[in-house]
Design an enzyme around this catalytic site. Structure first.
Site, mmCIF file in Angstrom:
data_model
loop_
_atom_site.group_PDB
_atom_site.id
_atom_site.type_symbol
_atom_site.label_atom_id
_atom_site.label_comp_id
_atom_site.label_asym_id
_atom_site.label_seq_id
_atom_site.Cartn_x
_atom_site.Cartn_y
_atom_site.Cartn_z
ATOM 1 N N ARG A 50 0.835 -1.208 0.000
ATOM 2 C CA ARG A 50 0.000 0.000 0.000
ATOM 3 C C ARG A 50 0.871 1.258 0.000
ATOM 4 O O ARG A 50 0.588 2.225 -0.695
ATOM 5 C CB ARG A 50 -0.946 -0.007 1.211
ATOM 6 C CG ARG A 50 -1.649 1.308 1.527
ATOM 7 C CD ARG A 50 -2.411 1.863 0.326
ATOM 8 N NE ARG A 50 -2.858 3.222 0.537
ATOM 9 C CZ ARG A 50 -2.165 4.325 0.256
ATOM 10 N NH1 ARG A 50 -0.938 4.253 -0.237
ATOM 11 N NH2 ARG A 50 -2.683 5.504 0.454
ATOM 12 N N PRO A 65 -0.701 4.646 7.944
ATOM 13 C CA PRO A 65 -0.600 3.505 7.037
ATOM 14 C C PRO A 65 -1.840 2.627 7.161
ATOM 15 O O PRO A 65 -2.431 2.512 8.237
ATOM 16 C CB PRO A 65 0.658 2.768 7.510
ATOM 17 C CG PRO A 65 0.948 3.280 8.865
ATOM 18 C CD PRO A 65 0.288 4.602 9.009
ATOM 19 N N HIS A 66 -2.251 2.044 6.049
ATOM 20 C CA HIS A 66 -3.439 1.188 6.068
ATOM 21 C C HIS A 66 -3.348 0.168 4.944
ATOM 22 O O HIS A 66 -2.645 0.384 3.955
ATOM 23 C CB HIS A 66 -4.718 2.017 5.949
ATOM 24 C CG HIS A 66 -4.712 2.955 4.785
ATOM 25 N ND1 HIS A 66 -4.078 4.182 4.825
ATOM 26 C CD2 HIS A 66 -5.243 2.854 3.554
ATOM 27 C CE1 HIS A 66 -4.237 4.794 3.660
ATOM 28 N NE2 HIS A 66 -4.928 3.999 2.876
ATOM 29 N N ALA A 67 -4.060 -0.937 5.147
ATOM 30 C CA ALA A 67 -4.049 -2.002 4.145
ATOM 31 C C ALA A 67 -5.276 -2.879 4.324
ATOM 32 O O ALA A 67 -5.869 -2.928 5.404
ATOM 33 C CB ALA A 67 -2.781 -2.845 4.280
#
Length: 154
Positions: A50, A65-67
């Site tokens: 990501r 942050p993300h996924a």
């Protein structure tokens, strides 16, 4: 949705030394495994993938942050406070010290977006960020994050 729904106290940590973004993602992967029973390698890979689409450092020392992952049952949060800020390719080119990561099911759709909006609103509050930076106790950090929603709702 409230932060207390997505952030377990076991998913809050203070780290004294983190030398790179890759190391940070490894720390987040270990936290996800410990707090939520997720496969740390899959978490790390998803976060790195990501991040490859564009940096998640949003400015003012904050990264989100993300996924999305197949193994995640519901949106889950991870919060890290770094004692030593880390260069993160942020939009304002400033190092980050507050990281709130989100992991969502692949098919989370609107829940992922709602969680991201909630975290973003919370982390935009300068007073909240100052309090987070002034504390090292994980229980206090968790309370600061989850109390924001109560105060905003009132």
């Amino acid at each position: 949705m409230q932060l207390s729904d997505i952030l377990d106290v076991s998913a809050v940590k203070v780290i004294s030394g983190c030398t790179s973004k890759k190391r940070l993602f490894h720390d987040l992967g270990e936290m996800a495994e410990s707090a939520y029973g997720l496969d740390q390698t899959k978490v790390i890979d998803a976060l790195i993938e990501r991040e490859g689409l564009g940096p998640t450092g949003v400015g003012k020392g904050i990264a989100l942050p993300h996924a999305r992952l197949a193994d995640v049952g519901k949106v889950a949060g991870l919060f890290l406070r770094l004692e030593k800020p880390l260069y993160f390719d942020s939009v304002d080119r400033q190092p980050v010290d507050l990281i709130f990561a989100l992991l969502a099911p692949e098919n989370a759709g609107v829940d992922h977006l709602k969680a991201l909006a909630l975290v973003s609103r919370t982390m935009r509050d300068a007073d909240t960020c100052n309090k987070l930076r002034a504390n090292s106790d994980v229980n206090t950090l968790h309370t600061l994050l989850t109390e924001v929603e109560s105060t905003q709702a009132a």
